[in-house]
Design a protein around this motif. Structure first.
Motif, PDB file in Angstrom:
ATOM      1  N   MET A  84      60.564  16.067   3.149  1.00 39.49           N
ATOM      2  CA  MET A  84      60.262  17.079   4.188  1.00 39.49           C
ATOM      3  C   MET A  84      60.957  18.402   3.863  1.00 39.49           C
ATOM      4  O   MET A  84      60.396  19.486   3.985  1.00 39.49           O
ATOM      5  CB  MET A  84      60.760  16.581   5.544  1.00 39.49           C
ATOM      6  CG  MET A  84      59.649  16.106   6.457  1.00 39.49           C
ATOM      7  SD  MET A  84      60.368  15.244   7.859  1.00 39.49           S
ATOM      8  CE  MET A  84      61.480  16.478   8.511  1.00 39.49           C
ATOM      9  N   LYS A  85      62.222  18.265   3.420  1.00 38.32           N
ATOM     10  CA  LYS A  85      63.019  19.465   3.099  1.00 38.32           C
ATOM     11  C   LYS A  85      62.410  20.190   1.884  1.00 38.32           C
ATOM     12  O   LYS A  85      62.401  21.416   1.833  1.00 38.32           O
ATOM     13  CB  LYS A  85      64.478  19.087   2.783  1.00 38.32           C
ATOM     14  CG  LYS A  85      65.228  18.528   3.969  1.00 38.32           C
ATOM     15  CD  LYS A  85      65.900  19.633   4.761  1.00 38.32           C
ATOM     16  CE  LYS A  85      66.533  19.083   6.013  1.00 38.32           C
ATOM     17  NZ  LYS A  85      66.879  20.078   7.001  1.00 38.32           N
ATOM     18  N   ILE A  86      61.915  19.415   0.934  1.00 39.09           N
ATOM     19  CA  ILE A  86      61.303  20.033  -0.259  1.00 39.09           C
ATOM     20  C   ILE A  86      60.069  20.829   0.162  1.00 39.09           C
ATOM     21  O   ILE A  86      59.842  21.961  -0.287  1.00 39.09           O
ATOM     22  CB  ILE A  86      60.937  18.943  -1.307  1.00 39.09           C
ATOM     23  CG1 ILE A  86      62.218  18.355  -1.910  1.00 39.09           C
ATOM     24  CG2 ILE A  86      60.031  19.512  -2.402  1.00 39.09           C
ATOM     25  CD1 ILE A  86      62.010  17.249  -2.928  1.00 39.09           C
ATOM     26  N   GLU A  87      59.306  20.239   1.081  1.00 34.24           N
ATOM     27  CA  GLU A  87      58.096  20.907   1.548  1.00 34.24           C
ATOM     28  C   GLU A  87      58.462  22.197   2.291  1.00 34.24           C
ATOM     29  O   GLU A  87      57.888  23.268   2.065  1.00 34.24           O
ATOM     30  CB  GLU A  87      57.329  19.966   2.465  1.00 34.24           C
ATOM     31  CG  GLU A  87      55.826  20.224   2.434  1.00 34.24           C
ATOM     32  CD  GLU A  87      55.103  19.217   3.309  1.00 34.24           C
ATOM     33  OE1 GLU A  87      55.227  18.012   3.020  1.00 34.24           O
ATOM     34  OE2 GLU A  87      54.479  19.659   4.292  1.00 34.24           O
ATOM     35  N   GLU A  88      59.463  22.066   3.145  1.00 28.81           N
ATOM     36  CA  GLU A  88      59.927  23.209   3.940  1.00 28.81           C
ATOM     37  C   GLU A  88      60.411  24.341   3.020  1.00 28.81           C
ATOM     38  O   GLU A  88      60.150  25.522   3.242  1.00 28.81           O
ATOM     39  CB  GLU A  88      61.089  22.732   4.817  1.00 28.81           C
ATOM     40  CG  GLU A  88      61.308  23.535   6.081  1.00 28.81           C
ATOM     41  CD  GLU A  88      62.541  23.006   6.839  1.00 28.81           C
ATOM     42  OE1 GLU A  88      63.293  23.838   7.339  1.00 28.81           O
ATOM     43  OE2 GLU A  88      62.749  21.767   6.873  1.00 28.81           O
ATOM     44  N   ARG A  89      61.120  23.937   1.946  1.00 24.60           N
ATOM     45  CA  ARG A  89      61.627  24.933   1.003  1.00 24.60           C
ATOM     46  C   ARG A  89      60.475  25.602   0.256  1.00 24.60           C
ATOM     47  O   ARG A  89      60.462  26.819   0.045  1.00 24.60           O
ATOM     48  CB  ARG A  89      62.582  24.264   0.013  1.00 24.60           C
ATOM     49  CG  ARG A  89      63.112  25.187  -1.078  1.00 24.60           C
ATOM     50  CD  ARG A  89      64.214  24.509  -1.854  1.00 24.60           C
ATOM     51  NE  ARG A  89      64.569  25.223  -3.072  1.00 24.60           N
ATOM     52  CZ  ARG A  89      64.057  24.975  -4.262  1.00 24.60           C
ATOM     53  NH1 ARG A  89      63.118  24.038  -4.401  1.00 24.60           N
ATOM     54  NH2 ARG A  89      64.448  25.665  -5.321  1.00 24.60           N
ATOM     55  N   GLY A  90      59.443  24.786  -0.104  1.00 28.13           N
ATOM     56  CA  GLY A  90      58.275  25.324  -0.801  1.00 28.13           C
ATOM     57  C   GLY A  90      57.599  26.391   0.050  1.00 28.13           C
ATOM     58  O   GLY A  90      57.231  27.480  -0.436  1.00 28.13           O
ATOM     59  N   LEU A  91      57.510  26.103   1.323  1.00 26.88           N
ATOM     60  CA  LEU A  91      56.881  27.029   2.267  1.00 26.88           C
ATOM     61  C   LEU A  91      57.708  28.319   2.370  1.00 26.88           C
ATOM     62  O   LEU A  91      57.172  29.434   2.371  1.00 26.88           O
ATOM     63  CB  LEU A  91      56.810  26.350   3.641  1.00 26.88           C
ATOM     64  CG  LEU A  91      55.599  26.695   4.496  1.00 26.88           C
ATOM     65  CD1 LEU A  91      54.311  26.196   3.827  1.00 26.88           C
ATOM     66  CD2 LEU A  91      55.752  26.056   5.876  1.00 26.88           C
TER      67      LEU A  91
END
Ligand code: AMP
Ligand code: ZN
Length: 469
Positions: free
Chosen positions: A425-432
């Motif tokens: 989830m954090k990786i996705e959030e960072r990508g965004l």
């Protein structure tokens, strides 16, 4: 088979680091002063036993056959380390309204439970002071016969003036010993010399003592020091390789043990004296007399892994004082968890390159053989985990061997400090965040994950992945 490693050990007796050479080739006889079982052992006491455990396991790792004995002090240790004050067991009886035997049995069991929690092995021979009264009487009788001991005021005293070198272990005369140490010798009118110590107490002086035995000098009980000489000689024989305890045991306890044992045997008794420095708290030396004190079980109740305490001890040298703090044990716990996580992730594959394997194994043994440099041994462990030239199979084998001495449960499956779903989830959030050019948010997410032991890796082919650090 003994590997061709020379164990080097600091010897309190010679005040030097020396090559360790046992009396008998390949065999080590070792004695550890055991606990006084009138209360829980605090983590300072446990630090001392961790030091002895590491020494025994190192000697075994090198290839020695080790026979270790330890006493359980259930009688004779007074509230002071010398010959005055009340017996610690008598104090506990009043405190807890129980018999001496009940007190001793209870705290002995808790002591061994605590040792097991920090992965200390139980010495092969464990013997209670109260189980060896006959042996003390044999020694004391001979000491009197040979003129080394005398009867006075109902007690039997060792005559320290009969020895040329009573202070060999401390290298100091009585009057030169520093205050805390000197204070433990009482002014007693029955003594011929101030340094003389009691071998046998009789009822004439201590009327309310519960545990009493018949002796040629009347109903009474042994002094504290005689129990270790008696138990050691009875179970390990006339020649002892290593004897140890905490630094506070150097005087008067070990000094008196040497005096009476060598006077009795007529030759040198123990060659190497091994002493562990203290664990301190904010106000100095951790001790039971301070009231509230920390035990292994209490640490566990507070949520700490007892092995985090062992790891903390191994990170420092046994001859250096170590200050306990919750910050330090917290940090040790986090680091140990990360190490275990990394080890769990090693895949058991590839071939074992014997050259590289032996290189690391030798470095590990050499660190320990260097007066138990456990911190250096740990740094070898970190290098093994990191070395890309070592196969997974070789790493697993090496780490398994290292854990025979370190005893840190290195292969324990640890939960990650953060679970996988949350990482993704954090990786996705960072990508965004990156897409929105919010680089400070992206960096903050990366740092947060790193603080939980997760390093992000940005790749062209498969986007962001992670590794456990
Ligand atoms: P006791 O149960 O009081 O006889 O102590 C057991 C062992 O713990 C002895 O060998 C002491 O030298 C050692 N010891 C006592 N206090 C500390 C401390 N604060 N740090 C390390 N070792 C200690
Ligand atoms: Zn002792």
């Amino acid at each position: 088979m003994i590997s061709n490693v020379v164990m080097r050990l600091y010897n309190t007796l010679t005040r030097k680091i020396e090559d360790f050479v046992p009396y008998e080739d390949g065999k080590v006889k070792m004695y550890t002063c055991g606990p006084t079982v009138y209360h829980y052992a605090h983590i300072g006491n446990i630090r001392n036993y961790i030091g002895h455990d590491v020494l025994e396991k190192t000697l075994r790792y090198i290839g020695y056959d080790v026979l270790r004995a330890m006493n359980i002090t259930d009688v004779g240790h007074l509230t002071s380390d010398s010959d005055f004050g009340e017996d610690k067991m008598e104090v506990a009886k009043k405190r807890e309204n129980k018999s001496a035997l009940e007190i001793a049995d209870f705290y002995t069991d808790v002591f061994f439970d605590d040792l097991a929690k920090v992965n200390c092995c139980r010495p092969e021979i464990v013997s209670k002071a109260t189980d060896n009264i006959d042996q003390y009487i044999i020694i004391i009788k001979k000491l009197i016969k040979d003129g080394y001991a005398y009867l006075s005021g109902g007690n039997v005293y060792f005559d320290t003036a009969k020895l040329d070198n009573y202070y060999a272990l401390t290298n100091h005369k009585e009057e030169e010993l520093f205050v805390g140490v000197r204070d433990s010798v009482e002014v007693d009118d029955n003594k011929k010399n101030q340094a003389d110590f009691v071998l046998w107490f009789t009822t004439s002086k201590y009327e309310n003592h519960e545990l009493l035995w018949d002796s040629p000098w009347g109903l009474g009980y042994p002094g504290w020091h005689i129990e270790c000489s008696g138990i050691s000689i009875k179970y390990l024989g006339q020649y002892l390789d290593i004897h140890g305890g905490g630094v506070d045991n150097v005087f008067p306890h070990h000094t008196n043990e040497i005096a009476q044992s060598e006077a009795y045997l007529g030759h040198q008794w123990c060659r190497y004296w091994f002493h562990n420095e203290h664990l301190l708290d904010d106000d100095g030396k951790m001790s039971k007399s301070k009231g509230e004190f920390l035990t292994v079980s209490l640490l566990e109740d507070k949520g700490y892994d007892p092995l985090a305490f062992r790891f903390m001890c191994l990170n420092s040298h046994y001859r250096k004082q170590l200050v306990f703090s919750y910050d330090a044990i917290n940090q040790a716990g986090i680091t140990l968890k990360k190490i275990r996580q990394k080890i769990c992730n090693i895949e058991d594959n590839g071939e074992i390159d014997s050259g590289l394997y032996n290189f690391y194994n030798d470095r590990f043994i050499q660190s320990l053989a260097d007066d138990l440099n456990t911190a250096n041994a740990l740094s070898v462990l970190y290098k093994v985990i990191k070395d890309v030239n070592l196969s997974g199979k070789a790493k697993i084998k090496l780490l398994g061997e290292f854990d025979r001495v370190l005893s840190l449960d290195l292969f324990r499956k640890e939960k990650l400090l953060i679970d996988e779903k949350e990482i993704l989830m954090k990786i996705e959030e960072r990508g965004l965040a990156k897409k929105n050019k919010d680089f400070s948010k992206a960096d903050a997410i990366r740092d947060e994950l790193l603080s939980k032991g997760i390093r992000l890796i940005d790749t062209r082919e498969s986007g962001t992945t992670y590794e456990i650090v």
